[in-house]
Enzyme design. Structure first.
Site, PDB file in Angstrom:
ATOM      1  N   ASN A 104      17.245   6.825 -14.094  1.00  0.00           N
ATOM      2  CA  ASN A 104      16.148   7.020 -15.041  1.00  0.00           C
ATOM      3  C   ASN A 104      15.117   7.929 -14.398  1.00  0.00           C
ATOM      4  OD1 ASN A 104      14.401   6.429 -17.361  1.00  0.00           O
ATOM      5  ND2 ASN A 104      13.190   5.185 -15.941  1.00  0.00           N
ATOM      6  N   HIS A 106      11.093   8.933 -14.397  1.00  0.00           N
ATOM      7  CA  HIS A 106       9.815   8.311 -14.770  1.00  0.00           C
ATOM      8  C   HIS A 106       8.682   9.234 -14.320  1.00  0.00           C
ATOM      9  CE1 HIS A 106       7.168   4.962 -15.760  1.00  0.00           C
ATOM     10  NE2 HIS A 106       6.488   5.249 -14.665  1.00  0.00           N
TER      11      HIS A 106
HETATM   12  C1  GRF Z   1       9.494  12.390 -19.294  1.00  0.00           C
HETATM   13  O1  GRF Z   1       8.175  12.490 -18.858  1.00  0.00           O
HETATM   14  C2  GRF Z   1      10.230  11.326 -18.533  1.00  0.00           C
HETATM   15  O2  GRF Z   1       9.799  11.178 -17.216  1.00  0.00           O
HETATM   16  C3  GRF Z   1       9.917  10.084 -19.321  1.00  0.00           C
HETATM   17  O3  GRF Z   1       9.881  10.498 -20.666  1.00  0.00           O
HETATM   18  C4  GRF Z   1       9.571  11.877 -20.731  1.00  0.00           C
HETATM   19  C5  GRF Z   1      10.677  12.518 -21.509  1.00  0.00           C
HETATM   20  O4  GRF Z   1      10.376  13.837 -21.851  1.00  0.00           O
HETATM   21  N1  GRF Z   1      10.847   9.030 -19.055  1.00  0.00           N
HETATM   22  P1  GRF Z   1      11.492  14.735 -22.529  1.00  0.00           P
HETATM   23  O5  GRF Z   1      11.973  14.012 -23.764  1.00  0.00           O
HETATM   24  O6  GRF Z   1      12.586  14.929 -21.526  1.00  0.00           O
HETATM   25  O7  GRF Z   1      10.804  16.009 -22.878  1.00  0.00           O
END
Ligand code: GRF
Length: 215
Positions: A104, A106
């Site tokens: 994942n 984050h």
């Molecule tokens: C990212 O900031 C990621 O870290 C978090 O959700 C966001 C997703 O952005 N889990 P995207 O959909 O990839 O533009």
């Protein structure tokens, strides 16, 4: 070195810019391919990105049903599952089925500013409210508890005095787009998820070396 293309399944609920970073890097001679994009959200921006790249997509109707989530991933024959802005809890049995093979991303430096409810804007609001002067991106193995699995890679970025949640999110997203493909391609080369370090990582617009922590 893996002797065949490493198959990556992506779960995404939102805009899919991290998915796009993977799609852009997993081409040509790269050792990995995105083979599936699945979502809980029929309006996810990730879906048109996948379709444009010719990647099969799947909408998961019941994201709490372990058998169906696991089935979607195993039917696609994925070696690695990437949660890239996936807002549903992955069922325990699916996590177990992909133990050590599900990561994942984050948008903060875990273990700080993670856990239930810590997603999207809330993360950056909490960082700003805390007075922290550093935030960043983290990639970790998925375990049954939100955001608590072993950390695979991190990249710190500064929190600036005039930051808003949006400006901080944008700064972190930029490094996410480098960190995530680096971790996925290293996993493809090794045939397993490997811990990585972003050498000399700081936000100055340069690409830094993101290399395995243990050779
Ligand atoms: C990212 O900031 C990621 O870290 C978090 O959700 C966001 C997703 O952005 N889990 P995207 O959909 O990839 O533009």
């Amino acid at each position: 070195m893996a002797d065949r293309t490493y198959r990556v399944g992506v779960l995404a609920s939102g805009g899919g810019t991290n998915l796009q970073a993977l799609l852009d890097h997993c081409v040509g001679e790269a050792p990995a391919r995105v083979v599936l994009v699945a979502t809980n959200n029929p309006r996810a921006g990730a879906l048109p990105r996948a379709r444009t790249a010719g990647i099969p997509t799947q909408i998961i109707e019941d994201c709490a049903d372990a058998a169906s989530v696991t089935g979607v991933l195993t039917n696609a024959g994925v070696d690695l599952v990437v949660l890239a802005g996936y807002l549903k809890l992955v069922p325990d049995q699916t996590v177990a089925a992909f133990a050590g093979r599900m990561i994942n991303i984050h948008p903060a430096l875990l273990p700080a500013f993670g856990g239930p409810g810590m997603y999207g804007r809330q993360v950056h609001e909490a960082v700003l409210a805390s007075g922290a002067t550093v935030s960043g991106a983290s990639i970790h193995l998925v375990t049954p508890e939100y955001d608590r699995g072993p950390i695979i890679a991190q990249w710190p970025v500064p929190v600036l005095p005039d930051d808003t949640p949006e400006s901080l999110a944008a700064r972190i997203l930029t490094v996410e787009h480098q960190l995530l493909p680096a971790v996925v391609l290293a996993a493809a080369r090794a045939g397993r998820v490997v811990r990585m370090v972003a050498r000399g990582a700081h936000f100055n617009g340069d690409t830094v070396d993101i290399v395995p922590a243990e050779q």
